[in-house]
Design a protein around this motif. Structure first.
Motif, short mmCIF file in Angstrom:
data_model
loop_
_atom_site.label_atom_id
_atom_site.label_comp_id
_atom_site.label_asym_id
_atom_site.label_seq_id
_atom_site.Cartn_x
_atom_site.Cartn_y
_atom_site.Cartn_z
N MET A 89 -6.10 -0.61 -3.35
CA MET A 89 -6.67 -1.92 -3.71
C MET A 89 -7.12 -2.58 -2.44
O MET A 89 -6.36 -2.64 -1.46
CB MET A 89 -5.61 -2.79 -4.38
CG MET A 89 -5.49 -2.50 -5.84
SD MET A 89 -4.53 -3.77 -6.66
CE MET A 89 -5.76 -5.04 -6.90
N LEU A 139 -6.43 -1.29 -14.39
CA LEU A 139 -5.31 -1.89 -13.65
C LEU A 139 -4.14 -2.10 -14.60
O LEU A 139 -4.22 -2.92 -15.51
CB LEU A 139 -5.74 -3.25 -13.06
CG LEU A 139 -4.64 -4.17 -12.54
CD1 LEU A 139 -3.90 -3.53 -11.36
CD2 LEU A 139 -5.20 -5.52 -12.11
N GLY A 167 -9.39 -6.21 -5.37
CA GLY A 167 -8.60 -7.29 -5.98
C GLY A 167 -9.12 -8.62 -5.46
O GLY A 167 -8.63 -9.15 -4.46
N THR A 168 -10.11 -9.15 -6.15
CA THR A 168 -10.77 -10.37 -5.62
C THR A 168 -9.86 -11.60 -5.65
O THR A 168 -10.12 -12.55 -4.92
CB THR A 168 -12.05 -10.68 -6.42
OG1 THR A 168 -11.72 -10.59 -7.80
CG2 THR A 168 -13.17 -9.74 -6.09
N GLU A 211 4.47 -4.29 -12.24
CA GLU A 211 5.59 -5.19 -11.92
C GLU A 211 6.12 -5.88 -13.17
O GLU A 211 7.28 -6.30 -13.21
CB GLU A 211 5.19 -6.22 -10.86
CG GLU A 211 4.00 -7.09 -11.16
CD GLU A 211 2.67 -6.42 -10.79
OE1 GLU A 211 2.67 -5.21 -10.53
OE2 GLU A 211 1.64 -7.10 -10.80
N LYS A 232 5.11 -13.22 -7.28
CA LYS A 232 5.63 -12.34 -8.33
C LYS A 232 7.11 -12.07 -8.10
O LYS A 232 7.47 -11.16 -7.36
CB LYS A 232 4.84 -11.03 -8.34
CG LYS A 232 3.41 -11.25 -8.74
CD LYS A 232 2.59 -10.04 -8.52
CE LYS A 232 1.15 -10.31 -8.91
NZ LYS A 232 0.25 -9.28 -8.48
N GLU A 242 -7.62 -5.84 -1.01
CA GLU A 242 -7.36 -7.26 -1.30
C GLU A 242 -6.84 -8.01 -0.08
O GLU A 242 -6.39 -9.14 -0.19
CB GLU A 242 -6.43 -7.42 -2.51
CG GLU A 242 -5.17 -6.59 -2.46
CD GLU A 242 -4.32 -6.72 -3.73
OE1 GLU A 242 -4.61 -7.57 -4.57
OE2 GLU A 242 -3.36 -5.96 -3.84
N ARG A 297 5.14 -7.98 0.76
CA ARG A 297 4.51 -7.92 -0.56
C ARG A 297 4.03 -6.51 -0.86
O ARG A 297 3.69 -5.76 0.04
CB ARG A 297 3.27 -8.82 -0.61
CG ARG A 297 3.52 -10.28 -0.70
CD ARG A 297 2.24 -10.98 -1.11
NE ARG A 297 1.77 -10.53 -2.43
CZ ARG A 297 0.64 -10.93 -3.00
NH1 ARG A 297 -0.16 -11.75 -2.37
NH2 ARG A 297 0.30 -10.49 -4.20
N ARG A 307 -4.09 -19.46 -3.94
CA ARG A 307 -4.87 -19.48 -5.19
C ARG A 307 -4.42 -20.54 -6.18
O ARG A 307 -5.16 -20.94 -7.05
CB ARG A 307 -4.96 -18.12 -5.89
CG ARG A 307 -3.81 -17.20 -5.94
CD ARG A 307 -4.15 -16.03 -6.91
NE ARG A 307 -3.66 -14.75 -6.46
CZ ARG A 307 -3.47 -13.71 -7.27
NH1 ARG A 307 -3.75 -13.79 -8.53
NH2 ARG A 307 -3.02 -12.57 -6.79
N ARG A 340 -0.60 -3.48 -14.33
CA ARG A 340 0.26 -4.20 -13.38
C ARG A 340 1.72 -3.87 -13.67
O ARG A 340 2.38 -4.56 -14.46
CB ARG A 340 0.02 -5.70 -13.51
CG ARG A 340 -1.35 -6.18 -13.07
CD ARG A 340 -1.47 -7.69 -13.27
NE ARG A 340 -2.50 -8.29 -12.47
CZ ARG A 340 -3.68 -8.72 -12.92
NH1 ARG A 340 -3.99 -8.57 -14.19
NH2 ARG A 340 -4.56 -9.29 -12.12
N ASP A 379 3.88 -4.27 -7.49
CA ASP A 379 3.30 -5.29 -6.61
C ASP A 379 4.18 -6.53 -6.68
O ASP A 379 3.91 -7.45 -7.44
CB ASP A 379 1.88 -5.60 -7.08
CG ASP A 379 1.17 -6.56 -6.12
OD1 ASP A 379 1.64 -6.74 -5.00
OD2 ASP A 379 0.13 -7.12 -6.51
N CYS A 405 -11.39 -5.36 -9.88
CA CYS A 405 -10.43 -5.63 -10.97
C CYS A 405 -9.87 -7.04 -10.94
O CYS A 405 -9.07 -7.41 -11.79
CB CYS A 405 -9.30 -4.62 -10.95
SG CYS A 405 -8.24 -4.75 -9.50
N ARG A 420 -1.10 0.76 -11.14
CA ARG A 420 -0.84 0.19 -9.82
C ARG A 420 0.66 0.22 -9.56
O ARG A 420 1.46 -0.16 -10.42
CB ARG A 420 -1.33 -1.26 -9.78
CG ARG A 420 -1.00 -1.91 -8.45
CD ARG A 420 -1.64 -3.26 -8.33
NE ARG A 420 -0.93 -4.28 -9.05
CZ ARG A 420 -1.35 -5.54 -9.13
NH1 ARG A 420 -2.48 -5.90 -8.58
NH2 ARG A 420 -0.66 -6.44 -9.79
C1 PEP Z 1 -6.12 -9.28 -7.36
O1 PEP Z 1 -5.48 -9.71 -6.40
O2 PEP Z 1 -7.33 -9.50 -7.53
C2 PEP Z 1 -5.46 -8.45 -8.39
C3 PEP Z 1 -6.14 -7.85 -9.34
O3 PEP Z 1 -4.12 -8.37 -8.34
P1 PEP Z 1 -3.13 -9.49 -8.88
O4 PEP Z 1 -3.95 -10.57 -9.52
O5 PEP Z 1 -2.19 -8.81 -9.81
O6 PEP Z 1 -2.48 -9.93 -7.60
#
Ligand code: PEP
Ligand code: MG
Length: 569
Positions: free
Chosen positions: A426, A291, A449-450, A295, A337, A428, A355, A462, A293, A332, A499, A329
């Motif tokens: 992904m 992964l 993407g957990t 962005e 973000k 997610e 998003r 989160r 990222r 994102d 990931c 990726r």
């Molecule tokens: C996720 O959502 O698990 C992921 C890997 O992406 P990010 O944390 O960058 O949103």
């Protein structure tokens, strides 16, 4: 005992050296005339750049490439044309060089510190460091030197800057204690990269700890033990040795295959935010980058990176990975973000708004630049593309169309590229999870993407402490959905990796193995430990555990079951 924040693991025992701060006070009325002050400023800036470039080289050798970029960014800051223009303008208005530097930097520091974006707030920390370095040069003040620190020194400071950190000799400094700072400050990142046990946020440390007194720094628990008794020293010496032995055992796993106890092989890759991270991944023997990222390439700047800059970044990652696959990726953005250079819309509920892939498809002029850069970089190595926040099959199909269009343009322009890049999704969002069977028919791979998946499945933020109990990787609904996603991927014959943070959670590992995950992507620092943990599980044991875990009705029950298993081991 003093309590602080544990930012860099390990135990250090030694004598206190207080890092004194030198006064950077100056006489506001000292201007020697605009021309002379401008010249003083430009000479100081030049001297700063030369000195910092040398420090970057040193840091690269002891902390690695990616972390040395922290200090390299200071050179860019000091050369920033807007900042330099402002200093010149203030000098023309009658300020001395020191005052002009202070005022110009302070203006930016104030803006950066108020940002909601953590990375921008980190820039304030860096700019404070640049400001004090420039002032020190202008005033002829020696910055605190650490080269004379004797072996067994525990460094105590109100605040440590990345530039001071880069002068640290890790053979002599056995621990660090600071009054400010936290887990994500740049100095803490450097402390971890250098492997020095560090405790931050110890209120009043500089006043409470006496020069030359003996202390223990427990960077794992975030504790500082002052003037310990002989039996405490003996105990900590033992713990220190156990920690070092564990760390060196981990070295065994560098460049090994990732094998379970029953012989199944998994791919184990790294998550990175900057292209330089790929070389670090290769150094710990990762199977490439799982992964990237991207962005982060768009943050902290006024204009988005153009095709050439992106192409260079992706190519650099491929070179760093030395032939291993790099999964990039696509942008994102949205949610938490924030990327000011893209002027994202104000939304009432950004986590449910424009998003990731949604924003990209709504802004094809920005997205196509990234796709062109990816297609071109694809000709330079093993590159895979992955789409974030997918919630409909149409998004995958539209991206394929945009990719085909960009490839046709590149062909017409005679620009080398690879048209057929592996394109993954992904998983997610609950929508993608529930449609995983259909997505798997058209995607080349899945990456789960957990972090977001937990949030959307549990319908909880989160970062919100009020619902933190719901946001749990062992939530039964999440486990069921992981099992379903992985099963769909396996039935369609495509690889499926994880990931999000859960991939590095040792408790989750046997469950993900049992569900059939083919690989994991984790931060570089977690990789060896994970390879080690995985080598203890047989697939049969993992499956037996997973069967029981899936019958549980709360994360606490799952957790209790996992603890029971570990104790039996
Ligand atoms: C996720 O959502 O698990 C992921 C890997 O992406 P990010 O944390 O960058 O949103
Ligand atoms: Mg995500």
């Amino acid at each position: 005992m003093l309590q602080g924040i544990a930012v860099s693991q390990g135990i250090g025992l030694g004598r206190v050296m207080l890092l004194e701060e030198h006064s950077l006070a100056f006489d506001f009325s000292r201007s020697g005339g605009a021309q002379a002050e401008r010249q003083r400023f430009h000479l100081a800036a030049e001297s700063f750049r030369t000195h910092t470039a040398r420090q970057v080289e040193q840091l690269r050798m002891c902390a690695g490439y990616e972390d040395s970029l922290i200090l390299e960014s200071h050179i860019d800051m000091a050369c920033d044309p807007d900042l330099m223009d402002q200093v010149d303008r203030l000098i023309d208005e009658g300020a001395c060089a020191e005052q002009a530097v202070q005022e110009a930097c302070d203006g930016y520091i104030e803006i950066f510190s108020q940002s909601h974006d953590e990375l921008t707030r980190l820039r304030a920390e860096d700019l404070r460091d640049v400001r004090s370095a420039l002032l020190s040069i202008l005033l002829g003040v020696e910055k605190p030197g650490l080269c004379q620190a004797p072996r067994g020194t525990v460094l105590v400071a109100k605040e440590l800057s990345p530039s001071v950190m880069s002068g640290i000799d890790k053979e002599n400094i056995v621990g660090i204690i600071t009054e400010t700072g936290g887990m994500v400050s740049h100095s803490s990142i450097l402390a971890r990269a250098l492997g020095i046990p560090t405790v931050c946020g110890v209120a009043g440390a500089a006043a409470k700890l006496q020069k030359n007194s003996f202390v223990i720094v427990d960077g794992t628990r975030g504790e500082v033990i002052c003037s310990p008794a002989a039996n405490v020293i003996a105990d900590y010496n033992q713990r220190r040795e156990a920690f070092m032995a564990q760390r060196s055992r981990m070295k065994y796993f560098i460049n090994r295959k990732t094998l379970s106890a029953s012989g199944e092989e998994y791919s184990l890759a790294c998550n990175i935010t900057m292209p330089g991270g790929a070389a670090r991944a290769a150094a710990v023997g990762a199977d490439g980058v799982g992964l990237f990222r991207t962005e982060y390439l768009f943050m902290n700047r006024q204009t988005p990176p153009d095709e050439e800059e992106q192409f260079a970044a992706y190519t650099q990652a491929l070179e760093g990975a030395e032939g291993r696959p790099v999964t990039i990726r696509t942008l994102d953005v949205g949610g938490d973000k924030n990327t000011p250079c893209l002027a994202l819309p104000q939304e009432e509920n950004p986590f449910l708004g424009l998003r990731g892939i949604r924003w990209c498809l709504a802004n094809p002029e920005v997205f196509s630049v990234q796709l062109r850069a990816l297609l071109r970089a694809g000709a330079e190595g093993s590159l895979r593309v992955m789409l974030p926040m997918v919630s409909a099959l149409a998004e995958l199909r539209q991206t394929k169309e945009l990719l085909a269009k960009a490839a046709a343009q590149l062909t017409a322009q005679g620009v080398p590229h690879r048209a057929e890049l592996p394109l993954g999704v992904m998983i997610e969002t609950p929508a993608a999870a529930l449609m995983a069977d259909q997505l798997a028919q058209e995607a080349d791979f899945f990456s789960i993407g957990t972090n977001d998946l937990t949030s959307y499945i549990m319908a909880c933020d989160r970062g919100n402490p009020q619902v933190a109990e719901l946001y749990h990787p062992l939530q039964p609904p999440l486990l069921r959905s992981l099992q379903h996603i992985i099963r769909c991927a396996r039935q369609a014959g495509i690889p499926v990796t994880v990931c999000g943070e859960a991939a590095a959670d040792h408790r989750m590992l046997p469950l993900l193995m049992a569900f059939g995950a083919t690989g994991f992507s984790v931060p570089a620092g977690e990789l060896l430990e994970l390879r080690h943990v995985l080598s203890h599980w047989t697939l049969k044991d993992a499956q037996q555990l997973a069967r029981q875990a899936l019958d549980m009705d709360s994360p606490q029950q799952v957790e209790a079951l996992l603890t029971e298993y570990q104790e039996e081991e």
